[in-house]
Scaffold this motif. Structure first.
Motif, short mmCIF file in Angstrom:
data_model
loop_
_atom_site.label_atom_id
_atom_site.label_comp_id
_atom_site.label_asym_id
_atom_site.label_seq_id
_atom_site.Cartn_x
_atom_site.Cartn_y
_atom_site.Cartn_z
N LEU A 1 0.85 -1.18 0.00
CA LEU A 1 0.00 0.00 0.00
C LEU A 1 0.89 1.24 0.00
O LEU A 1 1.78 1.36 0.85
CB LEU A 1 -0.88 -0.02 1.25
N ILE A 2 0.67 2.14 -0.94
CA ILE A 2 1.45 3.38 -1.01
C ILE A 2 0.64 4.49 -0.36
O ILE A 2 -0.41 4.88 -0.89
CB ILE A 2 1.79 3.75 -2.48
N PRO A 3 1.07 5.01 0.78
CA PRO A 3 0.33 6.09 1.44
C PRO A 3 0.35 7.38 0.61
O PRO A 3 1.27 7.59 -0.19
CB PRO A 3 1.10 6.30 2.75
N PRO A 4 -0.61 8.26 0.83
CA PRO A 4 -0.53 9.59 0.20
C PRO A 4 0.77 10.26 0.62
O PRO A 4 1.17 10.17 1.78
CB PRO A 4 -1.74 10.33 0.77
N MET A 5 1.41 10.92 -0.32
CA MET A 5 2.68 11.58 -0.06
C MET A 5 3.60 10.64 0.71
O MET A 5 4.23 11.00 1.69
CB MET A 5 2.48 12.92 0.65
N GLY A 6 3.67 9.40 0.20
CA GLY A 6 4.42 8.34 0.85
C GLY A 6 5.82 8.14 0.33
O GLY A 6 6.42 7.10 0.58
N GLY A 7 6.35 9.12 -0.38
CA GLY A 7 7.72 9.02 -0.86
C GLY A 7 8.22 10.37 -1.31
O GLY A 7 7.42 11.27 -1.61
N LEU A 8 9.52 10.51 -1.34
CA LEU A 8 10.11 11.76 -1.79
C LEU A 8 11.53 11.52 -2.29
O LEU A 8 12.08 10.44 -2.12
CB LEU A 8 10.09 12.82 -0.69
N VAL A 9 12.07 12.56 -2.90
CA VAL A 9 13.44 12.51 -3.42
C VAL A 9 14.20 13.70 -2.85
O VAL A 9 13.75 14.85 -2.96
CB VAL A 9 13.47 12.59 -4.96
N ILE A 10 15.33 13.45 -2.25
CA ILE A 10 16.21 14.51 -1.78
C ILE A 10 17.46 14.48 -2.66
O ILE A 10 18.10 13.44 -2.80
CB ILE A 10 16.61 14.30 -0.30
N THR A 11 17.75 15.62 -3.26
CA THR A 11 18.91 15.72 -4.15
C THR A 11 19.94 16.68 -3.58
O THR A 11 19.60 17.61 -2.84
CB THR A 11 18.51 16.21 -5.56
N ARG A 12 21.15 16.45 -3.98
CA ARG A 12 22.22 17.39 -3.60
C ARG A 12 21.93 18.76 -4.18
O ARG A 12 22.07 19.77 -3.51
CB ARG A 12 23.57 16.87 -4.10
N VAL A 13 21.48 18.80 -5.43
CA VAL A 13 21.15 20.06 -6.10
C VAL A 13 20.03 20.78 -5.35
O VAL A 13 20.09 21.99 -5.12
CB VAL A 13 20.76 19.80 -7.57
#
Length: 190
Positions: free
Chosen positions: A122-134
């Protein structure tokens, strides 16, 4: 609540994905028992099957390698294929944390969430993100538009929504979003 946090990166405990899991554990620990593992230290699916079975939810982190997740995580998913649609995955909430130097991370996030949903997670709402060096550099220097770049602080939203899914609640949170004119022309040549 039991949560299994799996670092799928090549760098293991010394990398950016591990640092992201550290942030997630800070958010989750007051509310859950968190077990951590790194594929760099213990590769393969079999080494983690028991932890996956015991968990109520998962956090999976990976770096971005040539527009994909790590080869260690790919191997883990390939070996896990026979467990697709079983109680190991079915309905189990999973949060995904991706790190990237500059680009490619959003594609990794979307594709990995798709694979996990196919496994039955199950993928929750706003259940992932990406953090970049940039992104981190841009946020450090501020300026217009930076409020719409994911930050490490947004991991709190991901973890809150993961916990809400485990509890069967719908009290979800959202991270800050730029609600200005998305069609505004920002590219100008002088």
């Amino acid at each position: 609540m039991r949560i299994f946090a799996l670092d799928g990166s090549l760098a293991g405990d010394g990398g950016n994905s591990s640092a992201m899991i550290d942030v997630a554990v800070e958010q989750l620990h007051p509310h859950a028992a968190v077990e951590r593992a790194a594929l760099a230290s213990a590769p393969g699916f079999a080494a983690h099957r028991a932890a996956l079975a015991a968990a109520d939810a998962l956090v999976i982190a990976t770096g971005t390698y040539w527009d994909s997740w790590s080869s260690l995580l790919q191997q883990f998913l390939e070996q896990a294929t026979p467990s697709e649609g079983t109680s190991l995955w079915l309905g189990k909430p999973v949060a995904v944390l991706v790190t990237a130097h500059a680009v490619g991370g959003k594609g990794v996030l979307s594709r990995l969430q798709g694979v996990l949903a196919t496994f039955g997670a199950l993928i929750p709402p706003m259940g992932g993100l990406v953090i970049t060096r940039v992104g981190e550099l841009a946020r450090t220097h501020g300026g217009p538009g930076c409020e719409d770049i994911w930050s490490v602080d947004d991991v709190a939203v991901v973890c809150h929504n993961l916990r809400a899914c485990v509890r069967g609640e719908r009290e979800f949170q959202a991270w800050p979003v730029d609600r200005g004119d998305p069609g505004e022309r920002w590219l100008r040549r002088e």
